[in-house]
Design an enzyme around this catalytic site. Structure first.
Site, PDB file in Angstrom:
ATOM      1  N   LEU A  34      40.046  49.106  45.670  1.00 30.27           N
ATOM      2  CA  LEU A  34      41.107  48.263  45.107  1.00 30.27           C
ATOM      3  C   LEU A  34      42.495  48.882  45.278  1.00 30.27           C
ATOM      4  CD1 LEU A  34      39.291  47.183  41.824  1.00 30.27           C
ATOM      5  CD2 LEU A  34      39.320  46.017  44.041  1.00 30.27           C
ATOM      6  N   HIS A  38      44.978  43.695  45.292  1.00 28.11           N
ATOM      7  CA  HIS A  38      43.925  43.170  44.412  1.00 28.11           C
ATOM      8  C   HIS A  38      44.454  43.026  42.981  1.00 28.11           C
ATOM      9  CE1 HIS A  38      41.365  45.330  47.522  1.00 28.11           C
ATOM     10  NE2 HIS A  38      40.869  44.108  47.558  1.00 28.11           N
ATOM     11  N   ASP A 151      45.172  37.450  53.916  1.00 31.66           N
ATOM     12  CA  ASP A 151      44.088  36.818  54.680  1.00 31.66           C
ATOM     13  C   ASP A 151      44.327  35.314  54.653  1.00 31.66           C
ATOM     14  OD1 ASP A 151      41.883  39.136  55.036  1.00 31.66           O
ATOM     15  OD2 ASP A 151      42.941  39.361  53.141  1.00 31.66           O
ATOM     16  N   SER A 187      42.738  47.640  52.281  1.00 29.04           N
ATOM     17  CA  SER A 187      41.789  48.749  52.123  1.00 29.04           C
ATOM     18  C   SER A 187      41.658  49.505  53.438  1.00 29.04           C
ATOM     19  CB  SER A 187      40.427  48.206  51.705  1.00 29.04           C
ATOM     20  OG  SER A 187      40.561  47.389  50.566  1.00 29.04           O
ATOM     21  N   ARG A 188      41.863  48.806  54.547  1.00 27.86           N
ATOM     22  CA  ARG A 188      41.681  49.434  55.854  1.00 27.86           C
ATOM     23  C   ARG A 188      42.869  50.307  56.260  1.00 27.86           C
ATOM     24  NH1 ARG A 188      38.495  44.392  56.972  1.00 27.86           N
ATOM     25  NH2 ARG A 188      36.427  45.079  57.614  1.00 27.86           N
TER      26      ARG A 188
HETATM   27  O1  PAF Z   1      38.806  39.213  51.222  1.00 28.69           O
HETATM   28  C1  PAF Z   1      37.767  39.852  50.904  1.00 28.69           C
HETATM   29  O2  PAF Z   1      37.822  40.935  50.317  1.00 28.69           O
HETATM   30  C2  PAF Z   1      36.407  39.276  51.271  1.00 28.69           C
HETATM   31  O3  PAF Z   1      36.458  38.592  52.481  1.00 28.69           O
HETATM   32  C3  PAF Z   1      35.798  38.404  50.165  1.00 28.69           C
HETATM   33  C4  PAF Z   1      36.632  37.174  49.891  1.00 28.69           C
HETATM   34  C5  PAF Z   1      35.663  39.217  48.880  1.00 28.69           C
HETATM   35  C6  PAF Z   1      34.401  37.928  50.582  1.00 28.69           C
HETATM   36  O4  PAF Z   1      33.542  38.997  50.800  1.00 28.69           O
END
Ligand code: PAF
Length: 283
Positions: A34, A38, A151, A187-188
């Site tokens: 996290l 997040h 995303d 996270s990456r």
């Molecule tokens: O965005 C993410 O972290 C993932 O694609 C999700 C939505 C938790 C689904 O695994």
């Protein structure tokens, strides 16, 4: 106090009880590790909903065979510590064997939108995302679910899933959270070397420059795409996966930049594959 639930059945029972009390459940699905991005989703849920559930599950179905499932950063203890201080009600930690037991054979496929951008370069990715998200929705039964706009395509795919399958869930997109220097939180980002971290700045910088160029009157998709590519490829160790200047909802491209445009890109830097985007509205 934050409760940790690992059983699918218990999660459903909890949710039924909360709904029975007429309370609104907010849900933040994550894969852990996290960061502030997040936390902005968690905070949005805490302020809009009566109860908040955060799930952590590294979903194998959304990783390709050559991708980073094994090495994906797992920082459960630190994640718990972070969540405890937020006021989240439940941390849902399902086991892989419970979500994908032997004999599992049902997947959710969203057509059209997933033929572009990340869907094109990561075959099967959105099938895996849509499947796990629908499963988690069925287990947690939220009123509202929160997703990050970093995303962007994932957010659109999930909105489509909810609309097409008649789910009574509100999808709330939250703005990208960036480091002070502009790098989108991910996270990456942990995979980046010191030099890679510097090169990674070119993503947000190129998007910002593209926005200024469009605001100043540039209307050619191709010119903007090429300029972004040049800015990124100038930096050490970058390998562009895609750059798209497209419609924010169906991701189709046109020669001339439209009044509302998404610029989305994915770039590999060493072990990291980073994505970023910007919505540009022109007068
Ligand atoms: O965005 C993410 O972290 C993932 O694609 C999700 C939505 C938790 C689904 O695994």
């Amino acid at each position: 106090m934050m409760e940790t639930i690992t059983s699918v059945e218990e999660m459903k029972v909890w949710s039924r009880r909360i709904c029975g009390d007429d309370k609104v459940i907010g849900f933040v699905p994550t894969m852990g590790c996290l960061h502030e991005g997040h936390l902005s989703l968690v905070n949005a849920s805490l302020s809009e909903c009566d109860s908040t559930v955060v799930s952590i599950f590294v979903n194998p179905a959304q990783f390709g065979p050559d991708e980073d499932l094994e090495s994906y950063p797992r920082t459960l203890e630190a994640d718990k510590e972070i969540l405890r201080s937020t006021g989240v009600d439940v941390l849902f930690l399902p086991a892989k064997e419970d979500l994908y037991p032997d004999g599992f054979q049902s997947f959710v496929e969203i057509e059209g939108k997933t033929n572009y951008l990340c869907g094109k370069s990561r075959p099967g990715f959105f099938r895996g995302v849509a499947t796990i998200v629908l499963k988690l929705f069925n287990i947690v039964n939220p009123h509202t679910a929160f997703f990050g706009e970093k995303d962007w395509q994932q957010l659109e795919v999930i909105r489509t899933l909810v609309r097409d399958l008649n789910l009574d869930i509100k999808i709330a997109g939250q703005p990208i959270v960036r480091e002070n220097d502009g790098l989108a939180m991910s996270s990456r980002n942990r995979y980046l070397s010191e030099e890679g971290r510097l090169s990674a700045l070119s993503l947000s910088q190129a998007l910002k420059t593209a926005q200024s160029r469009i605001e100043q009157g540039e209307r050619s998709t191709e010119i903007i795409r090429n300029e972004i590519r040049q800015m990124i490829e100038q930096k050490n160790g970058t390998e562009v996966d895609y750059i798209s200047v497209c419609d924010p909802e169906d991701f189709s491209e046109s020669e001339e930049i439209r009044s509302r445009t998404l610029i989305a890109l994915a770039v590999r830097i060493g072990k990291a594959r980073l994505i970023d985007n910007r919505i540009i509205e022109r007068a």
